[in-house]
Design a protein around this motif. Structure first.
Motif, PDB file in Angstrom:
ATOM      1  N   LYS A 152       0.847  -1.215   0.000  1.00  0.00           N
ATOM      2  CA  LYS A 152       0.000   0.000   0.000  1.00  0.00           C
ATOM      3  C   LYS A 152       0.868   1.246   0.000  1.00  0.00           C
ATOM      4  N   LEU A 153       1.916   1.243   0.805  1.00  0.00           N
ATOM      5  CA  LEU A 153       2.782   2.426   0.881  1.00  0.00           C
ATOM      6  C   LEU A 153       3.425   2.699  -0.465  1.00  0.00           C
ATOM      7  N   ALA A 154       3.819   1.636  -1.161  1.00  0.00           N
ATOM      8  CA  ALA A 154       4.443   1.809  -2.479  1.00  0.00           C
ATOM      9  C   ALA A 154       3.505   2.553  -3.424  1.00  0.00           C
ATOM     10  N   LYS A 155       2.221   2.239  -3.350  1.00  0.00           N
ATOM     11  CA  LYS A 155       1.252   2.893  -4.234  1.00  0.00           C
ATOM     12  C   LYS A 155       1.104   4.372  -3.884  1.00  0.00           C
ATOM     13  N   VAL A 156       1.080   4.667  -2.594  1.00  0.00           N
ATOM     14  CA  VAL A 156       1.018   6.066  -2.175  1.00  0.00           C
ATOM     15  C   VAL A 156       2.269   6.804  -2.658  1.00  0.00           C
ATOM     16  N   LEU A 157       3.414   6.159  -2.490  1.00  0.00           N
ATOM     17  CA  LEU A 157       4.669   6.820  -2.887  1.00  0.00           C
ATOM     18  C   LEU A 157       4.777   6.972  -4.400  1.00  0.00           C
ATOM     19  N   LEU A 159       5.984  15.013  -6.991  1.00  0.00           N
ATOM     20  CA  LEU A 159       7.266  15.667  -6.695  1.00  0.00           C
ATOM     21  C   LEU A 159       8.136  15.814  -7.943  1.00  0.00           C
ATOM     22  N   GLY A 160       7.700  15.216  -9.030  1.00  0.00           N
ATOM     23  CA  GLY A 160       8.365  15.480 -10.303  1.00  0.00           C
ATOM     24  C   GLY A 160       7.953  16.831 -10.866  1.00  0.00           C
ATOM     25  N   GLU A 161       6.818  17.341 -10.353  1.00  0.00           N
ATOM     26  CA  GLU A 161       6.303  18.607 -10.886  1.00  0.00           C
ATOM     27  C   GLU A 161       6.460  19.755  -9.895  1.00  0.00           C
ATOM     28  N   SER A 162       6.651  19.449  -8.654  1.00  0.00           N
ATOM     29  CA  SER A 162       6.643  20.462  -7.611  1.00  0.00           C
ATOM     30  C   SER A 162       7.714  20.091  -6.611  1.00  0.00           C
ATOM     31  N   LYS A 163       8.431  21.089  -6.134  1.00  0.00           N
ATOM     32  CA  LYS A 163       9.564  20.786  -5.262  1.00  0.00           C
ATOM     33  C   LYS A 163       9.110  20.148  -3.945  1.00  0.00           C
ATOM     34  N   PRO A 176      14.319  -1.590   6.870  1.00  0.00           N
ATOM     35  CA  PRO A 176      14.396  -1.996   5.459  1.00  0.00           C
ATOM     36  C   PRO A 176      13.362  -1.290   4.566  1.00  0.00           C
ATOM     37  N   THR A 177      12.305  -0.747   5.166  1.00  0.00           N
ATOM     38  CA  THR A 177      11.297  -0.030   4.376  1.00  0.00           C
ATOM     39  C   THR A 177      11.893   1.199   3.690  1.00  0.00           C
ATOM     40  N   LYS A 178      13.044   1.612   4.148  1.00  0.00           N
ATOM     41  CA  LYS A 178      13.757   2.750   3.532  1.00  0.00           C
ATOM     42  C   LYS A 178      13.846   2.593   2.012  1.00  0.00           C
ATOM     43  N   LYS A 179      13.934   1.343   1.561  1.00  0.00           N
ATOM     44  CA  LYS A 179      14.124   1.130   0.124  1.00  0.00           C
ATOM     45  C   LYS A 179      12.976   1.710  -0.700  1.00  0.00           C
ATOM     46  N   LEU A 180      11.770   1.727  -0.125  1.00  0.00           N
ATOM     47  CA  LEU A 180      10.633   2.255  -0.879  1.00  0.00           C
ATOM     48  C   LEU A 180      10.824   3.737  -1.189  1.00  0.00           C
ATOM     49  N   PHE A 181      11.476   4.446  -0.304  1.00  0.00           N
ATOM     50  CA  PHE A 181      11.756   5.861  -0.533  1.00  0.00           C
ATOM     51  C   PHE A 181      12.948   6.007  -1.474  1.00  0.00           C
ATOM     52  N   ASP A 182      14.001   5.192  -1.245  1.00  0.00           N
ATOM     53  CA  ASP A 182      15.231   5.304  -2.036  1.00  0.00           C
ATOM     54  C   ASP A 182      15.016   5.025  -3.503  1.00  0.00           C
ATOM     55  N   GLU A 183      14.109   4.097  -3.800  1.00  0.00           N
ATOM     56  CA  GLU A 183      13.999   3.678  -5.199  1.00  0.00           C
ATOM     57  C   GLU A 183      13.118   4.616  -6.028  1.00  0.00           C
ATOM     58  N   PRO A 199      13.250   8.429  -7.228  1.00  0.00           N
ATOM     59  CA  PRO A 199      14.221   9.534  -7.141  1.00  0.00           C
ATOM     60  C   PRO A 199      13.673  10.844  -6.589  1.00  0.00           C
ATOM     61  N   HIS A 200      12.463  11.245  -7.037  1.00  0.00           N
ATOM     62  CA  HIS A 200      11.937  12.509  -6.535  1.00  0.00           C
ATOM     63  C   HIS A 200      11.560  12.400  -5.071  1.00  0.00           C
ATOM     64  N   VAL A 201      10.952  11.281  -4.711  1.00  0.00           N
ATOM     65  CA  VAL A 201      10.608  11.057  -3.311  1.00  0.00           C
ATOM     66  C   VAL A 201      11.878  11.039  -2.465  1.00  0.00           C
ATOM     67  N   SER A 202      12.891  10.364  -2.964  1.00  0.00           N
ATOM     68  CA  SER A 202      14.139  10.259  -2.224  1.00  0.00           C
ATOM     69  C   SER A 202      14.767  11.629  -1.972  1.00  0.00           C
ATOM     70  N   ALA A 203      14.759  12.460  -3.006  1.00  0.00           N
ATOM     71  CA  ALA A 203      15.337  13.812  -2.854  1.00  0.00           C
ATOM     72  C   ALA A 203      14.521  14.627  -1.849  1.00  0.00           C
ATOM     73  N   TRP A 204      13.209  14.480  -1.925  1.00  0.00           N
ATOM     74  CA  TRP A 204      12.324  15.203  -1.002  1.00  0.00           C
ATOM     75  C   TRP A 204      12.561  14.731   0.436  1.00  0.00           C
TER      76      TRP A 204
END
Lengths: 210, 289
Positions: free
Chosen positions: A140-145, A152-156, A181-188, A190-195
């Motif tokens: 579910k989190l992956a879908k939200v992300l 976040l590709g369109e807005s900072k 280990p859930t960190k990977k969902l954010f890392d993978e 790019p825009h989410v990771s930068a945010w």
């Protein structure tokens, strides 16, 4: 000025949500420690501050509030001219912010908090992670992300090009998940990771980590 | 108006985490996400008419989330949803309270239209309702009602407490309480008692019993609150009360109504808010479908 008091626990995500907002605004406050493991939040005198028995509760002089997202909004409005701006003026801008805050509260947080509970907080209570729950919630989190990645590709930041309460509300739970280990969902993503890197490296975010 | 000190009486409530259950569409097919649409229209710039300028505001470093092209037209409000959905009803209630014209555009839930384009362009989370007001697109019912209450504050019924920022902050507390404490439980009961039947599924009595055990604790807190205040946030009807209407509407048609009826102040409050003409229009619209 009787001052600002936060009644909560420094490890609690909801308490941290409020503390980050106070730091963003450079406001002095006193953190009154509520000992969760003794059930202090389920008894008086805490229940007079929040009958729902949850941290944090808040006081600014003799004005009392609870619910972290109501408190952060109060802080952002009442101290609008202090520290960093956390809002956007005008009814349409506020509507966009409101929408972002609802998304965090109803789409992101229930899922992310469940993972945080399973992976992190359960250990503090001597309980075991239920991997099936983690797996289901991560889907579910992956879908939200995925939605966040597009946005976040369109807005900072989530609601517009400046950091607002919408981004702030996510920080405490994300901080916990980054240590799992859930960190990977954010890392993978790019825009989410930068945010994520951006919002968790803000001085106010750093100040609430123990 | 000096804020009265309130003494709260409330039962202890077990702290637990639960997934919020919203409207029925959460139980349908897994959302199909479109990768090509953002969940917001291009950022909009505030029109001068909607930017509340005052000398103190002008000094603030204002964040603008906007682009210059937005416009709202008088006849421009569209709601994408269905009258059976609690979240759609929440928005319709606010629109009727404000006496605003709008068009309700049905979404074919049974066909999964809310999980596909073009609906996903309105809400990539695949949930109804979504709202359009001219070029502005919003979703999340509680953000929509807040927008309606603020943008059209001069029209129809007041949905915010009059007064200073501290009163508004108290309203936000009770808005959060509805969203975080009341609705997750009440929606689950409504699902068990009402919606499951519609989908040919069977109510789980154990689940209902457990949920009602939680709901009574919340209603005890409401009972104490409503002994001191005519409505939840203040002495006026606001969004904090309105947001409860859809779930209450469903529960009052089931055995769970006893939980409300057995608490004097809560019962009075339920009767008051469900008797509002705007709410009658929402119920009427539902009956016609």
């Amino acid at each position: 000025m009787a001052g600002i008091k936060v009644f909560g626990h420094p490890a609690s995500t909801a308490t941290r949500r409020v503390l980050i907002a106070l730091h963003e605004k450079d406001l002095d406050y006193e953190l009154v420690h509520i000992e969760l493991k003794d059930g202090e939040h389920k008894k008086e005198p805490f229940l007079s501050r929040n009958p729902f028995g949850k941290v944090p509760a808040f006081e600014d002089g003799d004005f009392k509030l609870f619910e972290s997202r109501a408190i952060t909004q109060y802080i952002a409005h009442e101290y609008a001219d202090k520290g960093n701006q956390l809002l956007s003026l005008g009814s349409k801008n506020m509507a966009i912010l409101a929408m972002g805050m609802e998304i965090e509260a109803h789409e992101f947080d229930p899922v992310a908090s469940k993972i945080g509970w399973e992976r992190t907080f359960k250990h503090s209570f001597g309980l075991t992670t239920d991997q099936a729950v983690v797996d289901a919630e991560e889907v579910k989190l992956a879908k939200v992300l995925d939605n966040y990645e597009v946005r976040l590709g369109e807005s900072k930041y989530l609601s517009c090009d400046q950091f607002t309460l919408v981004d702030l509300h996510h920080i405490p739970v994300i901080q916990y998940l980054l240590d799992t280990p859930t960190k990977k969902l954010f890392d993978e993503r790019p825009h989410v990771s930068a945010w994520v890197t951006d919002i968790t490296s803000r001085p106010s975010s750093q100040k609430v980590i123990l | 108006k000096r804020r009265k000190r309130r003494r709260r009486r409330g039962g202890a409530k077990f702290l637990e985490r639960e997934t919020k259950m919203g409207t029925i569409q959460r139980f349908l097919a897994i959302p199909l996400l479109s990768q090509s649409h953002s969940f917001l229209a291009p950022p909009i710039k505030p029109l001068h008419s909607s930017l509340h300028l005052s000398p103190s505001n002008l000094k603030l470093r204002s964040i603008s989330c906007a682009s210059p092209t937005v416009s709202t037209t008088m006849a421009g409000i569209k709601v994408h949803g269905v009258p059976m959905s609690t979240a759609t009803m929440r928005v319709l209630a606010a629109l009727y309270e404000k006496g605003l014209d709008f068009e309700l555009i049905p979404v074919d839930m049974k066909a999964g239209a809310h999980k596909q384009e073009p609906f996903l362009s309105l809400n990539p989370f695949g949930q109804i309702p979504a709202l359009e007001d001219g070029d502005l697109k919003l979703f999340e019912s509680r953000a929509i009602t807040e927008y309606i209450a603020e943008e059209y504050s001069e029209k129809g019924e007041k949905l915010v407490c009059p007064g200073c920022k501290k009163v508004k902050a108290t309203t936000k507390v009770w808005l959060q309480v509805e969203g975080q404490q009341f609705d997750p439980i009440a929606s689950k009961i409504a699902f068990e008692r009402v919606f499951k039947g519609m989908f040919g599924m069977t109510t789980d009595p154990a689940a209902v019993e457990e949920l009602e055990g939680k709901l009574v604790k919340v209603l005890d807190i409401y009972e104490a609150r409503l002994a001191k205040s005519d409505y939840l946030a203040c002495d006026c009807f606001t969004l904090a009360d309105l947001h409860h209407l859809p779930a209450i509407h469903y529960l009052m048609g089931t055995d769970s109504k006893k939980l409300f009826e057995s608490r004097t102040k809560v019962h009075e409050w339920v009767k008051k808010i469900t008797a509002r003409p705007a709410w009658a229009k929402v119920v009427d619209l539902q009956k016609k479908q």
